[in-house]
Design an enzyme around this catalytic site. Structure first.
Site, PDB file in Angstrom:
ATOM      1  N   GLU A  54     -11.669  -6.863  -0.022  1.00 31.72           N
ATOM      2  CA  GLU A  54     -11.202  -7.732  -1.016  1.00 31.72           C
ATOM      3  C   GLU A  54     -11.806  -9.157  -0.589  1.00 31.72           C
ATOM      4  OE1 GLU A  54      -7.472  -7.734  -2.571  1.00 31.72           O
ATOM      5  OE2 GLU A  54      -7.260  -9.698  -2.699  1.00 31.72           O
ATOM      6  N   SER A  89      -4.182  -9.240   1.207  1.00 33.54           N
ATOM      7  CA  SER A  89      -4.918  -7.798   1.454  1.00 33.54           C
ATOM      8  C   SER A  89      -6.333  -7.939   1.685  1.00 33.54           C
ATOM      9  CB  SER A  89      -4.911  -7.064  -0.029  1.00 33.54           C
ATOM     10  OG  SER A  89      -3.408  -6.869  -0.175  1.00 33.54           O
ATOM     11  N   ARG A 107      -9.746  -6.794  -9.175  1.00 30.03           N
ATOM     12  CA  ARG A 107     -10.089  -7.960  -8.098  1.00 30.03           C
ATOM     13  C   ARG A 107     -11.581  -8.298  -8.372  1.00 30.03           C
ATOM     14  NH1 ARG A 107      -5.523  -7.496  -7.786  1.00 30.03           N
ATOM     15  NH2 ARG A 107      -3.906  -7.716  -5.810  1.00 30.03           N
TER      16      ARG A 107
HETATM   17  N1  EPU Z   1       2.661   0.712   2.245  1.00 29.89           N
HETATM   18  C1  EPU Z   1       2.652   1.545   3.460  1.00 29.89           C
HETATM   19  N2  EPU Z   1       2.365   0.891   4.577  1.00 29.89           N
HETATM   20  C2  EPU Z   1       2.141  -0.478   4.616  1.00 29.89           C
HETATM   21  C3  EPU Z   1       2.420  -1.186   3.483  1.00 29.89           C
HETATM   22  C4  EPU Z   1       2.507  -0.502   2.234  1.00 29.89           C
HETATM   23  O1  EPU Z   1       2.451   2.944   3.521  1.00 29.89           O
HETATM   24  O2  EPU Z   1       1.736  -1.161   5.639  1.00 29.89           O
HETATM   25  C5  EPU Z   1       2.674   1.581   1.112  1.00 29.89           C
HETATM   26  C6  EPU Z   1       4.090   1.070   0.179  1.00 29.89           C
HETATM   27  O3  EPU Z   1       5.315   1.793   0.602  1.00 29.89           O
HETATM   28  C7  EPU Z   1       3.787   1.609  -1.295  1.00 29.89           C
HETATM   29  C8  EPU Z   1       2.214   1.279  -1.439  1.00 29.89           C
HETATM   30  O4  EPU Z   1       2.044   1.355   0.185  1.00 29.89           O
HETATM   31  O5  EPU Z   1       3.932   2.810  -1.544  1.00 29.89           O
HETATM   32  C9  EPU Z   1       1.719  -0.057  -1.920  1.00 29.89           C
HETATM   33  O6  EPU Z   1       2.202  -1.073  -0.845  1.00 29.89           O
HETATM   34  P1  EPU Z   1       2.556  -2.527  -1.653  1.00 29.89           P
HETATM   35  O7  EPU Z   1       3.533  -2.397  -2.734  1.00 29.89           O
HETATM   36  O8  EPU Z   1       2.940  -3.573  -0.792  1.00 29.89           O
HETATM   37  O9  EPU Z   1       1.247  -2.900  -2.534  1.00 29.89           O
HETATM   38  P2  EPU Z   1      -0.443  -3.015  -2.096  1.00 29.89           P
HETATM   39  O10 EPU Z   1      -1.147  -1.964  -2.745  1.00 29.89           O
HETATM   40  O11 EPU Z   1      -0.517  -2.783  -0.659  1.00 29.89           O
HETATM   41  C10 EPU Z   1      -1.353  -4.507  -3.972  1.00 29.89           C
HETATM   42  C11 EPU Z   1      -2.279  -5.893  -3.936  1.00 29.89           C
HETATM   43  C12 EPU Z   1      -1.121  -6.984  -3.647  1.00 29.89           C
HETATM   44  C13 EPU Z   1      -0.092  -7.118  -4.448  1.00 29.89           C
HETATM   45  C14 EPU Z   1       0.775  -5.880  -4.310  1.00 29.89           C
HETATM   46  C15 EPU Z   1       1.846  -6.019  -5.326  1.00 29.89           C
HETATM   47  C16 EPU Z   1      -4.481  -4.983  -3.432  1.00 29.89           C
HETATM   48  C17 EPU Z   1      -5.652  -4.756  -2.579  1.00 29.89           C
HETATM   49  N3  EPU Z   1      -3.409  -5.457  -3.068  1.00 29.89           N
HETATM   50  O12 EPU Z   1      -0.895  -4.386  -2.503  1.00 29.89           O
HETATM   51  O13 EPU Z   1      -2.030  -8.101  -3.702  1.00 29.89           O
HETATM   52  O14 EPU Z   1       0.477  -8.153  -3.933  1.00 29.89           O
HETATM   53  O15 EPU Z   1      -0.065  -4.743  -4.664  1.00 29.89           O
HETATM   54  O16 EPU Z   1       1.477  -5.576  -6.586  1.00 29.89           O
HETATM   55  O17 EPU Z   1      -4.626  -4.678  -4.480  1.00 29.89           O
HETATM   56  C18 EPU Z   1      -3.708  -9.280  -2.407  1.00 29.89           C
HETATM   57  O18 EPU Z   1      -4.686  -9.029  -3.200  1.00 29.89           O
HETATM   58  O19 EPU Z   1      -4.060  -9.931  -1.335  1.00 29.89           O
HETATM   59  C19 EPU Z   1      -2.519  -8.909  -2.527  1.00 29.89           C
HETATM   60  C20 EPU Z   1      -1.693  -9.154  -1.645  1.00 29.89           C
END
Ligand code: EPU
Length: 335
Positions: free
Chosen positions: A331, A234, A163
């Site tokens: 971000e 995010s 990012r």
């Molecule tokens: N989780 C929780 N609580 C929540 C949401 C998620 O415990 O409220 C846990 C999930 O169970 C999972 C982990 O957190 O084990 C990761 O969650 P998720 O797969 O939703 O991905 P993320 O790490 O929160 C990142 C990117 C997203 C991207 C997704 C999928 C960043 C900051 N965010 O989110 O990108 O779509 O992975 O690859 O890197 C963005 O950058 O705006 C964005 C949406």
């Protein structure tokens, strides 16, 4: 269209949080040649300049006293190399993903439904479901607001990271992306490593189309549509910590999700999970709230000001710092 600089423009339609702030000056750039005139105008009035795509990663907390350049140049061109495509900065990213799928150009299906423009994609080095933009990036063309010259930048020049890129730092912020050239694959090149993607595809055959459909389904379920409720995806990055820090945290929190990085000593941990432990989902401050289904997403629930969102974000990051000793980084670009 004749190039025009407007005064006192409401930025509500130009930021996905939908907060209402004014730009002192605003130019809709459909032809990059107009940037020379815009640059001279800004210099003559000593104005700062802000480059905006669809405003899907920007939060305004004040009126903007300078000149906003809304990058709106359109067009795509296949280049002589097979699978090489040049896309103008103002094109919608998701429309590009669709276009590629329909024209048998593969690789970016996992990046479906990411809000924003093609020009903003390298700034953030957008990524999702195991794929990042830099994997397909060849070069970009940028207008240098400092010198008034056009620059061509390859992957190394852009300094891509998670990012992050040179365009988020000084003096890279003076560069206005005009077009991006990507190398797409001519044969399906599926990335199915992200937990949840294969579950979503389930019994179907894994194809670029089924991956695209699965990504759209997962995103639509987890992330609010900015057209319906203001948000910028995010709000924080997933923090990168040392492996020893992870081991010590896992003694108390064995479930904490973490991913390897290119550096064996560093791991990325889930900011959403940390926030979720602190009970942030659904909480409100003024018109701002944390999304009920995802703790990393702040939403404009009810006429939120940028200030409401930032105050909520500060409280969230303080609670994570206090409980886990991890400083979250935003971000979203705060103006
Ligand atoms: N989780 C929780 N609580 C929540 C949401 C998620 O415990 O409220 C846990 C999930 O169970 C999972 C982990 O957190 O084990 C990761 O969650 P998720 O797969 O939703 O991905 P993320 O790490 O929160 C990142 C990117 C997203 C991207 C997704 C999928 C960043 C900051 N965010 O989110 O990108 O779509 O992975 O690859 O890197 C963005 O950058 O705006 C964005 C949406």
């Amino acid at each position: 269209m004749i190039f025009e600089i407007q005064e006192q423009v409401d930025l509500t339609p130009y930021n996905s949080f939908g907060v209402s702030q004014m730009a002192a000056y605003f130019a809709d750039i459909q032809d990059p040649a107009d940037l020379r005139q815009a640059r001279e105008f800004a210099a003559s009035k000593r104005l700062s300049v802000l480059v905006l795509g669809q405003g899907s990663n920007t939060l305004f907390i004040n009126d903007y006293p300078g000149l906003v350049l809304y990058m709106n140049n359109q067009g795509k061109q296949m280049l002589p190399g097979a699978g090489m495509l040049r896309i103008c900065a103002g094109e919608s990213w998701h429309e590009l993903v669709l276009f590629c799928l329909q024209n048998s150009l593969y690789g970016i299906e996992n990046l479906a439904l990411i809000p924003g423009t093609v020009g903003a994609a390298p700034v953030q080095n957008i990524g999702a479901y195991g794929v990042e933009l830099d994997q397909f990036f060849v070069e970009l063309e940028a207008f240098d607001l400092k010198t008034g010259e056009i620059r061509y930048m390859n992957k190394a020049d852009c300094q891509f990271a998670y990012r992050d890129s040179i365009f988020k730092q000084n003096p890279g912020q003076k560069l206005v992306v005009l077009s991006v050239t990507l190398q797409l694959a001519l044969e399906p090149a599926l990335e199915l490593g992200y937990a949840g993607l294969t579950d979503e595809i389930a019994e179907q055959e894994a194809t670029p189309q089924s991956v695209f459909d699965a990504v759209c389904a997962i995103r639509s379920r987890k992330l609010p549509d900015p057209k319906q409720i203001g948000n910028a995806g995010s709000f924080f990055k997933n923090p990168v910590v040392s492996r020893s820090k992870l081991l010590s945290l896992r003694k108390s929190y064995p479930e904490l999700p973490a991913w390897d990085t290119a550096d064996a000593d560093l791991v990325k941990v889930s900011a959403a999970w940390l926030l979720d432990q602190k009970g942030w989902k659904g909480r409100r401050r003024g018109g701002a709230a944390v999304h009920e289904d995802h703790a990393l997403v702040l939403v404009n629930r009810d006429n939120a000001s940028g200030e409401d969102v930032v105050l909520l974000a500060q409280e969230m990051s303080s609670s994570v710092l206090q409980s886990f000793g991890i400083a979250l980084q935003t971000e979203v670009r705060i103006i």
